[in-house]
Design a protein around this motif. Sequence first.
Motif, PDB file in Angstrom:
ATOM      1  N   PRO A   1     -35.334  36.865 -66.355  1.00 16.71           N
ATOM      2  CA  PRO A   1     -34.755  35.614 -66.867  1.00 16.71           C
ATOM      3  C   PRO A   1     -35.680  34.803 -67.769  1.00 16.71           C
ATOM      4  O   PRO A   1     -35.187  34.074 -68.637  1.00 16.71           O
ATOM      5  CB  PRO A   1     -34.430  34.839 -65.579  1.00 16.71           C
ATOM      6  N   ALA A   2     -36.979  34.887 -67.598  1.00 16.66           N
ATOM      7  CA  ALA A   2     -37.898  34.113 -68.433  1.00 16.66           C
ATOM      8  C   ALA A   2     -38.047  34.707 -69.830  1.00 16.66           C
ATOM      9  O   ALA A   2     -38.641  34.076 -70.707  1.00 16.66           O
ATOM     10  CB  ALA A   2     -39.274  34.020 -67.772  1.00 16.66           C
ATOM     11  N   PHE A   3     -37.489  35.914 -70.032  1.00 18.20           N
ATOM     12  CA  PHE A   3     -37.626  36.606 -71.314  1.00 18.20           C
ATOM     13  C   PHE A   3     -36.256  37.076 -71.806  1.00 18.20           C
ATOM     14  O   PHE A   3     -35.945  38.272 -71.791  1.00 18.20           O
ATOM     15  CB  PHE A   3     -38.562  37.813 -71.174  1.00 18.20           C
ATOM     16  N   PRO A   4     -35.388  36.146 -72.213  1.00 13.89           N
ATOM     17  CA  PRO A   4     -34.027  36.512 -72.612  1.00 13.89           C
ATOM     18  C   PRO A   4     -33.959  37.435 -73.818  1.00 13.89           C
ATOM     19  O   PRO A   4     -32.941  38.092 -74.034  1.00 13.89           O
ATOM     20  CB  PRO A   4     -33.368  35.155 -72.914  1.00 13.89           C
ATOM     21  N   ASP A   5     -35.023  37.502 -74.613  1.00 21.63           N
ATOM     22  CA  ASP A   5     -35.019  38.375 -75.793  1.00 21.63           C
ATOM     23  C   ASP A   5     -35.325  39.824 -75.438  1.00 21.63           C
ATOM     24  O   ASP A   5     -35.134  40.719 -76.258  1.00 21.63           O
ATOM     25  CB  ASP A   5     -36.033  37.874 -76.826  1.00 21.63           C
ATOM     26  N   ARG A   6     -35.794  40.063 -74.241  1.00 22.19           N
ATOM     27  CA  ARG A   6     -36.099  41.430 -73.801  1.00 22.19           C
ATOM     28  C   ARG A   6     -34.914  41.955 -72.992  1.00 22.19           C
ATOM     29  O   ARG A   6     -34.950  42.008 -71.767  1.00 22.19           O
ATOM     30  CB  ARG A   6     -37.379  41.457 -72.956  1.00 22.19           C
ATOM     31  N   ASN A   7     -33.876  42.322 -73.703  1.00 24.07           N
ATOM     32  CA  ASN A   7     -32.617  42.628 -73.022  1.00 24.07           C
ATOM     33  C   ASN A   7     -32.111  44.042 -73.256  1.00 24.07           C
ATOM     34  O   ASN A   7     -30.958  44.351 -72.962  1.00 24.07           O
ATOM     35  CB  ASN A   7     -31.539  41.625 -73.454  1.00 24.07           C
TER      36      ASN A   7
END
Length: 228
Positions: A130-136
């Motif tokens: 959740p702290a890294f929404p761009d790593r999806n």
Amino acid sequence: MIRSMLLVALILGMVHGEDDVINDAPPSMDIPEGAPPGTQAMSFKQPALTEEEEKGQWFPVRYQCDACHIVVHNLGSAFRAAEKKIPKKKKRQVLGDIDILEVVEDVCTKKGFEQYSVQEFDGQVVLKGPAFPDRNAPGMSMGGGLWPTRYVNYCGNKVEDFAEDEIYDYYRQGNLFHELCLKSDCRKIVKEIPDAVNFKASLSPDEEICKAQDKAAGTCKNSAKQEL
């Protein structure tokens, strides 16, 4: 209390299984035709970890900035959720000492890392959650094992450097990531505060005035709670 949690985490970490392998990818690793710019390719490779990363009970240096992102994200989210429970009729919508202590202690537990895993992105092994929404990008990742223990150890050490009410003041002033991360583990790594960890509380008029003053004079210390 935090020291006791760290000791328990170390003892539990000595008895552990292998890291859980998570595969959330559909049966294709190609970037779809016409996909928007920045779309990440799926990876079916397990993240390549060093011996220290496989067996150590502390976050290796290369993950410590990411770990700080997670601590701040969990703290900010927990403070925000706790503030929403304050009765609307209460004059000041801020947390008291006991509530602040409970939030900080609860954040530094293994459940705070349950939604995170380790995955390879663009040739680098990074944390995903959740702290890294761009790593999806879907694909092969690792979780469990010693990773939750490493989080507990890191989080405990991080918050021990500050008083609980000091951490809450940083959150209220919108400086949580700056004070906990940019001055230490993310220094020279992160130039701008990511949206996922950029918490800004709704300040009272007095807090807004205080924020505009010279903080070096200490005039803003515990300003929110003094107005209760």
